[in-house]
Design an enzyme around this catalytic site. Structure first.
Site, PDB file in Angstrom:
ATOM      1  N   GLN A  74       0.844  -1.199   0.000  1.00 11.97           N
ATOM      2  CA  GLN A  74       0.000   0.000   0.000  1.00 11.97           C
ATOM      3  C   GLN A  74       0.880   1.249   0.000  1.00 11.97           C
ATOM      4  O   GLN A  74       1.303   1.733   1.041  1.00 11.97           O
ATOM      5  CB  GLN A  74      -0.944   0.022   1.201  1.00 11.97           C
ATOM      6  CG  GLN A  74      -1.954   1.141   1.074  1.00 11.97           C
ATOM      7  CD  GLN A  74      -3.049   1.053   2.105  1.00 11.97           C
ATOM      8  OE1 GLN A  74      -3.124   0.152   2.912  1.00 11.97           O
ATOM      9  NE2 GLN A  74      -3.929   2.028   2.061  1.00 11.97           N
ATOM     10  N   PHE A  75       1.111   1.789  -1.211  1.00  9.29           N
ATOM     11  CA  PHE A  75       1.964   2.965  -1.341  1.00  9.29           C
ATOM     12  C   PHE A  75       1.369   4.180  -0.648  1.00  9.29           C
ATOM     13  O   PHE A  75       2.093   5.092  -0.238  1.00  9.29           O
ATOM     14  CB  PHE A  75       2.254   3.275  -2.811  1.00  9.29           C
ATOM     15  CG  PHE A  75       1.129   3.953  -3.541  1.00  9.29           C
ATOM     16  CD1 PHE A  75       1.076   5.338  -3.621  1.00  9.29           C
ATOM     17  CD2 PHE A  75       0.125   3.214  -4.147  1.00  9.29           C
ATOM     18  CE1 PHE A  75       0.045   5.970  -4.293  1.00  9.29           C
ATOM     19  CE2 PHE A  75      -0.904   3.836  -4.815  1.00  9.29           C
ATOM     20  CZ  PHE A  75      -0.948   5.220  -4.893  1.00  9.29           C
ATOM     21  N   THR A  76       0.063   4.197  -0.449  1.00  4.86           N
ATOM     22  CA  THR A  76      -0.578   5.370   0.154  1.00  4.86           C
ATOM     23  C   THR A  76      -0.181   5.576   1.613  1.00  4.86           C
ATOM     24  O   THR A  76      -0.457   6.635   2.179  1.00  4.86           O
ATOM     25  CB  THR A  76      -2.117   5.282   0.040  1.00  4.86           C
ATOM     26  OG1 THR A  76      -2.575   4.130   0.740  1.00  4.86           O
ATOM     27  CG2 THR A  76      -2.555   5.219  -1.407  1.00  4.86           C
TER      28      THR A  76
END
Length: 141
Positions: A74-76
């Site tokens: 999850q890059f967020t």
């Protein structure tokens, strides 16, 4: 590396109508974010921490009770919304850097003896879980 860790009573990831990862019973759902200066050594450190952190019921770890983990990229997690109304993702590592490091976390967990399920890197995923507690903790290495 940054991980949001949730104690769960089951969790799953669906991509395009297909379940690609699922754990049942007590375990951890782990969202993993990677930044630019992360390394395979940090991935190994995160894996050791996830396997041994005592956040399950009765202060047990996954290694104590052989609980499964669902690991999802999850890059967020490296989004920054301090200015304006739209987050920036500058601190998130690009896919070619991040994907091998998330894979390294999974591989190291498996080397430690963990049962690990995963999402699909870069996919539009639907994550379902039953948070037990609720219990959520942030781990950074």
């Amino acid at each position: 590396m940054r991980a949001v860790v949730q104690r769960v009573d089951g969790a799953s990831v669906v991509v395009a109508g297909e379940t690609v990862g699922e754990i049942t019973g007590e375990g951890l759902c782990v969202l993993v974010g990677v930044t630019h200066d992360d390394t395979p050594e940090k991935a190994a450190q995160l894996a050791r921490k996830l396997w041994s952190v005592r956040v399950l019921e009765n202060e047990k770890s996954c290694s104590d009770v052989n609980a499964p983990l669902l690991v999802i990229s999850q890059f967020t997690l490296y989004g920054d919304a301090r200015k304006g109304r739209r987050p920036t993702w500058n601190a998130a590592a690009p896919g070619p850097v991040a994907e091998p490091l998330v894979d390294e976390v999974v591989a190291r967990l498996r080397e430690l003896g963990a049962h690990v399920e995963t999402g699909r890197f870069g996919a539009d995923m639907r994550v379902s879980l039953t948070n037990h507690g609720p219990f959520t903790v942030l781990i950074e290495v």
